[in-house]
Write a protein that holds these residues in place. Structure first.
Motif, mmCIF file in Angstrom:
data_model
loop_
_atom_site.group_PDB
_atom_site.id
_atom_site.type_symbol
_atom_site.label_atom_id
_atom_site.label_comp_id
_atom_site.label_asym_id
_atom_site.label_seq_id
_atom_site.Cartn_x
_atom_site.Cartn_y
_atom_site.Cartn_z
ATOM 1 N N ILE A 171 54.487 -90.428 8.571
ATOM 2 C CA ILE A 171 55.194 -91.623 8.213
ATOM 3 C C ILE A 171 56.336 -91.992 9.174
ATOM 4 O O ILE A 171 56.718 -90.679 9.714
ATOM 5 C CB ILE A 171 55.876 -91.215 6.559
ATOM 6 C CG1 ILE A 171 54.842 -91.042 5.688
ATOM 7 C CG2 ILE A 171 56.875 -92.167 6.161
ATOM 8 C CD1 ILE A 171 55.278 -90.603 4.379
ATOM 9 N N SER A 172 56.663 -93.154 9.391
ATOM 10 C CA SER A 172 57.708 -93.409 10.162
ATOM 11 C C SER A 172 59.166 -92.809 10.058
ATOM 12 O O SER A 172 59.253 -92.628 8.794
ATOM 13 C CB SER A 172 57.809 -95.022 10.422
ATOM 14 O OG SER A 172 58.368 -95.504 9.414
ATOM 15 N N PRO A 173 59.606 -92.509 10.960
ATOM 16 C CA PRO A 173 61.075 -91.817 11.067
ATOM 17 C C PRO A 173 62.127 -92.860 10.175
ATOM 18 O O PRO A 173 62.787 -92.570 9.334
ATOM 19 C CB PRO A 173 61.861 -92.004 12.253
ATOM 20 C CG PRO A 173 60.524 -91.674 12.979
ATOM 21 C CD PRO A 173 59.325 -92.519 12.584
ATOM 22 N N LEU A 174 61.924 -94.333 10.105
ATOM 23 C CA LEU A 174 62.565 -95.150 9.226
ATOM 24 C C LEU A 174 62.277 -95.159 8.149
ATOM 25 O O LEU A 174 63.255 -95.195 7.362
ATOM 26 C CB LEU A 174 62.171 -96.467 10.074
ATOM 27 C CG LEU A 174 63.180 -97.907 9.261
ATOM 28 C CD1 LEU A 174 64.449 -97.634 9.822
ATOM 29 C CD2 LEU A 174 62.410 -99.161 9.949
ATOM 30 N N ARG A 175 61.259 -95.053 7.634
ATOM 31 C CA ARG A 175 60.656 -94.632 6.118
ATOM 32 C C ARG A 175 61.251 -93.250 5.700
ATOM 33 O O ARG A 175 61.869 -93.181 4.714
ATOM 34 C CB ARG A 175 59.276 -94.643 5.876
ATOM 35 C CG ARG A 175 58.659 -95.914 6.026
ATOM 36 C CD ARG A 175 57.731 -96.141 5.069
ATOM 37 N NE ARG A 175 56.953 -97.405 5.132
ATOM 38 C CZ ARG A 175 57.220 -98.615 4.460
ATOM 39 N NH1 ARG A 175 58.190 -98.449 3.681
ATOM 40 N NH2 ARG A 175 56.809 -99.650 4.590
ATOM 41 N N LEU A 176 61.334 -92.370 6.425
ATOM 42 C CA LEU A 176 61.802 -91.183 6.075
ATOM 43 C C LEU A 176 63.487 -91.072 5.939
ATOM 44 O O LEU A 176 64.111 -90.573 5.087
ATOM 45 C CB LEU A 176 61.584 -89.956 7.191
ATOM 46 C CG LEU A 176 59.897 -89.311 7.085
ATOM 47 C CD1 LEU A 176 59.781 -88.587 8.166
ATOM 48 C CD2 LEU A 176 59.643 -88.734 5.832
ATOM 49 N N ARG A 177 63.922 -92.056 6.716
ATOM 50 C CA ARG A 177 65.523 -92.178 6.657
ATOM 51 C C ARG A 177 65.602 -92.810 5.339
ATOM 52 O O ARG A 177 66.907 -92.575 4.695
ATOM 53 C CB ARG A 177 66.001 -93.136 7.735
ATOM 54 C CG ARG A 177 66.257 -92.166 9.035
ATOM 55 C CD ARG A 177 67.196 -92.912 10.049
ATOM 56 N NE ARG A 177 66.396 -94.197 10.461
ATOM 57 C CZ ARG A 177 65.712 -94.453 11.579
ATOM 58 N NH1 ARG A 177 65.581 -93.247 12.182
ATOM 59 N NH2 ARG A 177 65.218 -95.259 11.847
ATOM 60 N N GLY A 178 64.884 -93.530 4.676
ATOM 61 C CA GLY A 178 65.049 -94.149 3.097
ATOM 62 C C GLY A 178 65.242 -92.994 2.262
ATOM 63 O O GLY A 178 66.039 -93.181 1.508
ATOM 64 N N MET A 179 64.540 -91.841 2.362
ATOM 65 C CA MET A 179 64.390 -90.808 1.583
ATOM 66 C C MET A 179 65.830 -90.139 1.740
ATOM 67 O O MET A 179 66.446 -89.741 0.721
ATOM 68 C CB MET A 179 63.341 -89.956 1.656
ATOM 69 C CG MET A 179 63.595 -88.709 0.614
ATOM 70 S SD MET A 179 61.914 -87.606 0.695
ATOM 71 C CE MET A 179 61.736 -87.533 -1.045
ATOM 72 N N SER A 180 66.317 -89.764 2.884
ATOM 73 C CA SER A 180 67.446 -89.522 3.103
ATOM 74 C C SER A 180 68.727 -90.263 2.511
ATOM 75 O O SER A 180 69.630 -89.656 2.022
ATOM 76 C CB SER A 180 67.764 -89.214 4.706
ATOM 77 O OG SER A 180 68.931 -88.776 5.173
ATOM 78 N N ALA A 181 68.516 -91.498 2.675
ATOM 79 C CA ALA A 181 69.635 -92.445 2.163
ATOM 80 C C ALA A 181 69.760 -92.356 0.757
ATOM 81 O O ALA A 181 70.714 -92.236 0.195
ATOM 82 C CB ALA A 181 69.395 -93.938 2.463
ATOM 83 N N MET A 182 68.454 -92.275 -0.017
ATOM 84 C CA MET A 182 68.625 -92.079 -1.334
ATOM 85 C C MET A 182 69.297 -90.760 -1.908
ATOM 86 O O MET A 182 70.189 -90.827 -2.727
ATOM 87 C CB MET A 182 67.195 -91.819 -2.046
ATOM 88 C CG MET A 182 66.270 -93.178 -1.928
ATOM 89 S SD MET A 182 64.585 -92.473 -2.670
ATOM 90 C CE MET A 182 63.716 -93.729 -1.446
#
Length: 136
Positions: free
Chosen positions: A116-127
């Motif tokens: 999964i792209s780092p951008l998508r993973l950052r979404g989980m971090s943001a949540m």
């Protein structure tokens, strides 16, 4: 790494599978995201703009010994729904202190970084970051 048992179990489930099976497991979680309760409307929830797909969350910390988490993400955003479902499964009903102790990068333990792209993973971090912000 300090994690509530429910979240540690999710991480363990991901560690037990390899490659594309990790994505399949993420999609299974996406299908299991609990629906919003009738009294909670998406318009009253906090948006998480860091996510590539629309995601809204609500943190009910009225009882800090059992924090309730609610997420809304469209069916056509399975990765985002999967991340939300992982957090719901692992953190809903946990104490505020236990949630605040979860490492911000716990998601790296899921082993999705190559899929999964780092951008998508950052979404989980943001949540997780927004949940913690609400609890502080």
């Amino acid at each position: 790494m300090s994690m509530p048992a429910a979240l540690a179990e999710v991480v363990s489930d991901f560690k037990e599978v390899e490659g594309q099976d990790k994505l399949a497991l993420l999609l299974e979680f996406a299908d299991e995201l609990p629906p919003l309760p009738a009294e909670l409307e998406e318009a009253a929830m906090e948006p998480v703009p860091e996510c590539q797909s629309p995601l809204f969350l609500h943190v009910d910390a009225g009882d800090r010994s059992s924090v309730r988490l609610f997420f809304s993400a469209p069916a056509e955003a399975p990765t985002t729904r999967g991340f939300a479902a992982i957090l719901a499964t692992g953190l809903d009903g946990q104490s505020a202190d236990d949630i605040l102790a979860v490492p911000d990068d716990f998601y790296s333990e899921l082993g999705l970084g190559k899929l999964i792209s780092p951008l998508r993973l950052r979404g989980m971090s943001a949540m997780l970051s927004r949940i913690k912000k609400r609890l502080k």
